[in-house]
Scaffold this active site. Structure first.
Site, short mmCIF file in Angstrom:
data_model
loop_
_atom_site.label_atom_id
_atom_site.label_comp_id
_atom_site.label_asym_id
_atom_site.label_seq_id
_atom_site.Cartn_x
_atom_site.Cartn_y
_atom_site.Cartn_z
N GLU A 124 -27.56 30.68 19.25
CA GLU A 124 -26.24 30.07 19.05
C GLU A 124 -25.51 29.91 20.38
O GLU A 124 -24.81 28.92 20.60
CB GLU A 124 -25.39 30.91 18.08
N GLU A 174 -14.54 20.77 7.83
CA GLU A 174 -15.78 20.04 8.10
C GLU A 174 -15.80 18.64 7.48
O GLU A 174 -16.76 18.23 6.83
CB GLU A 174 -17.00 20.84 7.61
N HIS A 194 -33.16 24.97 10.23
CA HIS A 194 -33.17 25.43 8.84
C HIS A 194 -34.52 25.16 8.18
O HIS A 194 -35.04 26.00 7.44
CB HIS A 194 -32.05 24.75 8.04
N LYS A 209 -15.50 27.14 19.82
CA LYS A 209 -15.53 27.07 18.36
C LYS A 209 -14.11 26.91 17.80
O LYS A 209 -13.87 26.13 16.89
CB LYS A 209 -16.21 28.31 17.76
N HIS A 254 -29.45 22.70 14.25
CA HIS A 254 -29.68 23.41 12.99
C HIS A 254 -30.51 22.63 11.97
O HIS A 254 -31.01 23.21 11.02
CB HIS A 254 -28.34 23.80 12.35
N ARG A 296 -16.55 19.10 12.83
CA ARG A 296 -17.03 20.49 12.79
C ARG A 296 -18.55 20.56 12.68
O ARG A 296 -19.16 21.56 13.07
CB ARG A 296 -16.36 21.25 11.63
N ARG A 306 -6.44 36.10 -6.09
CA ARG A 306 -6.36 34.71 -5.58
C ARG A 306 -6.18 34.67 -4.06
O ARG A 306 -5.66 33.70 -3.52
CB ARG A 306 -5.26 33.92 -6.28
N ASN A 335 -23.32 22.59 14.14
CA ASN A 335 -24.68 22.71 13.60
C ASN A 335 -25.70 22.04 14.50
O ASN A 335 -26.81 21.72 14.07
CB ASN A 335 -24.73 22.10 12.19
N HIS A 340 -33.07 33.05 12.65
CA HIS A 340 -32.19 31.88 12.75
C HIS A 340 -32.01 31.40 14.20
O HIS A 340 -32.21 30.23 14.51
CB HIS A 340 -30.83 32.21 12.12
N LYS A 386 -15.36 30.28 7.42
CA LYS A 386 -16.37 30.02 6.38
C LYS A 386 -16.77 31.34 5.74
O LYS A 386 -17.10 32.30 6.44
CB LYS A 386 -17.60 29.35 6.98
N1 GLY Z 1 -21.31 28.08 11.61
C1 GLY Z 1 -20.83 26.75 11.67
C2 GLY Z 1 -19.40 26.64 11.31
O1 GLY Z 1 -18.68 27.61 11.27
O2 GLY Z 1 -18.95 25.54 11.04
#
Ligand code: GLY
Length: 346
Positions: A184, A222, A237, A212, A233, A226, A120, A230, A249, A142
């Site tokens: 990026e 998010e 995408h 960031k 993006h 957040r 967990r 993107n 990418h 993430k």
């Molecule tokens: N790669 C975008 C984020 O971490 O929110």
């Protein structure tokens, strides 16, 4: 910016009792042992061909279990997570132990998700070895894997105990990976008013991490802001998928940034000068393409963009404007389609 010497920086991701440092600099991996706490076993998860940054003998006598995951998106799967967790169990790991993920975004995403679910949740330290990993994927918590139905559809927010960006790893980075990182990096030029071009390598990477970190600290899961990470993006995408991933990418993000700027101009949010700024940064500073390639019809690209999993109300774009870069829902599809049509015939 929190920092130390001219060659090393430490940026803190402020998340209360889950706050953590991101160390940036050549040789920064010498800070790894200090992040391992009282752990007795370390699972070092990596991939074939990744620079061998971590010397097990430098980890304070801990037992080190070296685990490799396969290359290619098909290995970014629940099966791989299951295999990792079985290996953690076989090594007798428990909640006091640590996973160390050494590699690009795929490794940190998969190993991070395995750490998030084993017992967990056990601690993970990320050691990204690509520019993209350092300034994006490894920072912010993430984690996740793909399903046959789509990319990154299963995952969790699981913040690492620390992140180490050892810039020595970039010396052997393949050209394609450099371009991915640069796409990026170009994005960060527009999220603040900073002139990142003026900074040296260590400061520039640390500043991207700091931007960031600030966004993540303000909106970890998010709920809204957040999504600015993107920027560029939405079209990117769609282009990646329409090109059968021929377009990498970061290359697609560069094109997506310029397209998003043109869209913002069409919607009256920014002027032509600001669009020219986007072309300069993406095209001249980072040497990336700025024109939409003929990888799909307008209808196909529109369909792919409307399926973007970040869409919350019709077509969602992250757009520049008087208040800066922000997510904008409900963008008029006819404006997007007309701009795409004229871009594709330029
Ligand atoms: N790669 C975008 C984020 O971490 O929110």
């Amino acid at each position: 910016m929190a920092g130390q010497s001219a060659e090393r920086r430490s940026v803190r991701v402020e998340l209360g009792d889950r706050s953590y440092p991101v160390l940036v600099g050549h040789g920064a991996v010498d800070g790894l042992e200090a992040l391992l706490g009282a752990s007795r076993t370390v699972a070092l998860v990596t991939q074939d061909g990744i620079p061998d940054l971590v010397d097990p003998a430098s980890l304070g006598g801990r037992s080190v279990e070296r685990l490799q995951i396969g290359r290619g998106e098909e290995h970014k799967s629940l099966d791989t997570v299951g295999e990792l967790c079985s290996a953690f169990a076989a090594a007798g790991m428990n909640r006091g132990d640590v996973v160390v993920a050494v590699g690009g975004g795929m490794v940190t995403d998969v190993a991070g998700f395995a750490a998030a679910t084993f017992h967990r949740g056990i601690d993970v330290v990320h050691v990204p070895t690509t520019l993209l990993g350092m300034i994006d994927a490894a920072v912010g918590g993430k984690t996740g894997v793909n399903l046959p139905e789509g990319k990154n559809l299963v995952g969790s927010f699981w913040q690492p105990r620390g992140v180490i960006c050892d810039l020595d790893a970039l010396a052997t980075l393949p050209e394609r990976e450099v371009r991915c990182g640069n796409g990026e990096m170009a994005k960060y030029h527009f999220l603040t008013g900073d002139d990142l071009a003026d900074l040296g390598e260590v400061d520039r990477i640390a500043r991207c991490v700091e931007i960031k970190a600030e966004v993540v600290a303000s909106d970890e899961r998010e709920g809204g802001r957040r999504a600015v990470l993107n920027y560029g993006h939405t079209l990117a995408h769609a282009l990646e998928i329409a090109s059968g991933h021929e377009l990498a990418h970061g290359e697609a993000v560069g094109i997506g940034l310029v397209f998003a700027a043109e869209l913002a101009r069409e919607l009256g949010r920014i002027d032509e000068g600001r669009v020219a700024d986007h072309r300069r940064v993406v095209g001249e500073l980072y040497g990336l393409d700025t024109e939409v390639p003929a990888v799909g019809s307008v209808d196909r690209l529109m369909e792919l963009m409307s399926r973007d999993k970040k869409a919350i109300d019709g077509l969602t774009f992250v757009l520049d404007g008087p208040a800066g870069v922000e997510p904008v829902a409900g963008v008029d599809p006819s404006v997007v389609a007309d701009l795409l049509a004229s871009s594709l015939t330029r």
